[in-house]
Design a protein around this motif. Sequence first.
Motif, PDB file in Angstrom:
ATOM      1  N   LYS A 169       2.141   5.884   7.905  1.00  0.00           N
ATOM      2  CA  LYS A 169       2.263   7.381   8.116  1.00  0.00           C
ATOM      3  C   LYS A 169       3.269   8.121   6.999  1.00  0.00           C
ATOM      4  O   LYS A 169       3.327   9.337   7.113  1.00  0.00           O
ATOM      5  N   LEU A 170       3.961   7.403   6.450  1.00  0.00           N
ATOM      6  CA  LEU A 170       4.872   7.977   5.339  1.00  0.00           C
ATOM      7  C   LEU A 170       4.012   8.576   4.165  1.00  0.00           C
ATOM      8  O   LEU A 170       4.548   9.754   3.860  1.00  0.00           O
ATOM      9  N   LEU A 171       2.745   8.127   3.840  1.00  0.00           N
ATOM     10  CA  LEU A 171       2.025   8.812   3.045  1.00  0.00           C
ATOM     11  C   LEU A 171       1.537   9.929   3.446  1.00  0.00           C
ATOM     12  O   LEU A 171       1.558  11.063   2.849  1.00  0.00           O
ATOM     13  N   LEU A 210       0.840  -1.199   0.156  1.00  0.00           N
ATOM     14  CA  LEU A 210       0.013   0.114   0.093  1.00  0.00           C
ATOM     15  C   LEU A 210       0.942   1.446  -0.057  1.00  0.00           C
ATOM     16  O   LEU A 210       0.532   2.354  -0.760  1.00  0.00           O
ATOM     17  N   VAL A 211       2.024   1.168   0.767  1.00  0.00           N
ATOM     18  CA  VAL A 211       2.619   2.300   1.130  1.00  0.00           C
ATOM     19  C   VAL A 211       3.473   2.601  -0.454  1.00  0.00           C
ATOM     20  O   VAL A 211       3.593   3.738  -0.890  1.00  0.00           O
ATOM     21  N   ILE A 212       4.077   1.588  -0.810  1.00  0.00           N
ATOM     22  CA  ILE A 212       4.678   1.423  -2.213  1.00  0.00           C
ATOM     23  C   ILE A 212       3.834   2.048  -3.314  1.00  0.00           C
ATOM     24  O   ILE A 212       4.453   3.135  -4.052  1.00  0.00           O
ATOM     25  N   ASP A 213       2.732   1.550  -3.352  1.00  0.00           N
ATOM     26  CA  ASP A 213       1.779   2.154  -4.531  1.00  0.00           C
ATOM     27  C   ASP A 213       1.426   3.510  -4.162  1.00  0.00           C
ATOM     28  O   ASP A 213       1.227   4.320  -5.131  1.00  0.00           O
ATOM     29  N   VAL A 227       1.674  16.065   4.006  1.00  0.00           N
ATOM     30  CA  VAL A 227       1.578  17.229   4.775  1.00  0.00           C
ATOM     31  C   VAL A 227       2.736  17.987   4.395  1.00  0.00           C
ATOM     32  O   VAL A 227       2.703  19.302   4.243  1.00  0.00           O
ATOM     33  N   ALA A 228       3.922  17.303   3.900  1.00  0.00           N
ATOM     34  CA  ALA A 228       5.127  18.312   3.471  1.00  0.00           C
ATOM     35  C   ALA A 228       4.705  18.825   2.000  1.00  0.00           C
ATOM     36  O   ALA A 228       5.031  20.097   1.808  1.00  0.00           O
ATOM     37  N   THR A 229       4.086  18.195   1.068  1.00  0.00           N
ATOM     38  CA  THR A 229       3.648  18.715  -0.129  1.00  0.00           C
ATOM     39  C   THR A 229       2.768  19.774   0.063  1.00  0.00           C
ATOM     40  O   THR A 229       2.868  20.855  -0.488  1.00  0.00           O
TER      41      THR A 229
END
Length: 302
Positions: free
Chosen positions: A215-217, A112-115, A222-224
Motif C-alpha cells: 500500500k506504500l506505493l 517490488l516496493v523499493i523498485d 494518492v498523495a501525488t
Amino acid sequence: MLSWAAAAENKFSHPIAKAIIDRFEQLGAPIPETDETKYAVGYGVTVGVEGHIVHVGSARYMAHEGVKLPSALEREVERVHDDGHSLIMVGVDGALGGALELKAAQRSEAQLVIDGLRARGAKHLAIISGDHDRPTRNLARKLGMDRYFAEVLPQDKARYVEALQKEGRRVCFIGDGVNDSIALKQADMSISLRGASSIATDTAEIVFMEESLEKLLEIHDVATDLQRNIKRSWRMIVGANAVCIAGALFGNFGVMHSMVFNQIGGLAAVANGLLPLRKAARLQHQKDELAHFIAEHSERAL
C-alpha cells in the motif's frame, strides 16, 4: 532451549519473537508458563520459566545481565555473521544454555516496493537496524539500498533520522516495533502496519490495515494526485482573479464582472476538488462489477 525462548518472547510481536514462536509451534507443544517479564528495549528479555531464570537476547544483553559466554562462541558468531545470519542467545541461571540462529528473510513485496519507490522519484533509501553489520549490509546490498546503519540502539534510531534530516532530506520512516517509536516521532512522515506493536501504531501518522508494504506505493500515488489536484484548484482560483484584476485595469470591468469571474473560478475549483470522489466511485463500481462477475461464474461452476 526453544520452548523457554518461546515462553520469554510469547508476549511480544517484534519479528524475532514471531520467528521464535513460529518455529516452536511446529513442535506442537504448549508454551511453558512464565512469571513477570523484564524487557530491556533493544537488548532482550528476562523471565522465570519452570523454576529457572531465562535470558533471551543479544550477546550484549547477556553481558549486561552477567551471563557468561564461552570463548568458543566467538567463532560460531563469526561463522553465523559470515552467512548473513544472526544469533539469539538463551541464558539459563547465569550461564549460556544455547543459541538460536536466525536467517534474515525479506518481505516478499520488499523488492517490488523499493523498485516502485525508485520509479516514483525516491532519492535515498536506507535501512536502520539493530542487527549486526554483516547481515544488515547483505540485506541492503540485495535490496539495492543507498545506505544502511547497523547495530543501532533504539534510542539512537531517532538520531540517525535526524542526521538524514540535517542533510536536507525529508524522511519517511517505516517501523513496526517498540524500538521504532522514537524514530517514528522524529521523522517527517511515519508509517506502521497491522500487526505492529501498539506503541508503533499509536505513534505513526499512517497505519496500513494489512501486514504488507504494498500500500506504500498506492498511498504515494494518492498523495501525488491530491497535490496535483490542489495545485490545479489554486491555478483556477488565481487565474479567475487575475482576469478580474486585468479586466478592472484595462477592460472596464465592473463589480458584477468581477463577481462573475470570481464565482466561476471558485466553482471550477470545487468541481476539480470533487474529481477524486468521482474516481473513487468509479473504482468501487469496477470492483463491485468484478465481484459480481466472479460470484456469478462461481455459481455456474457449482
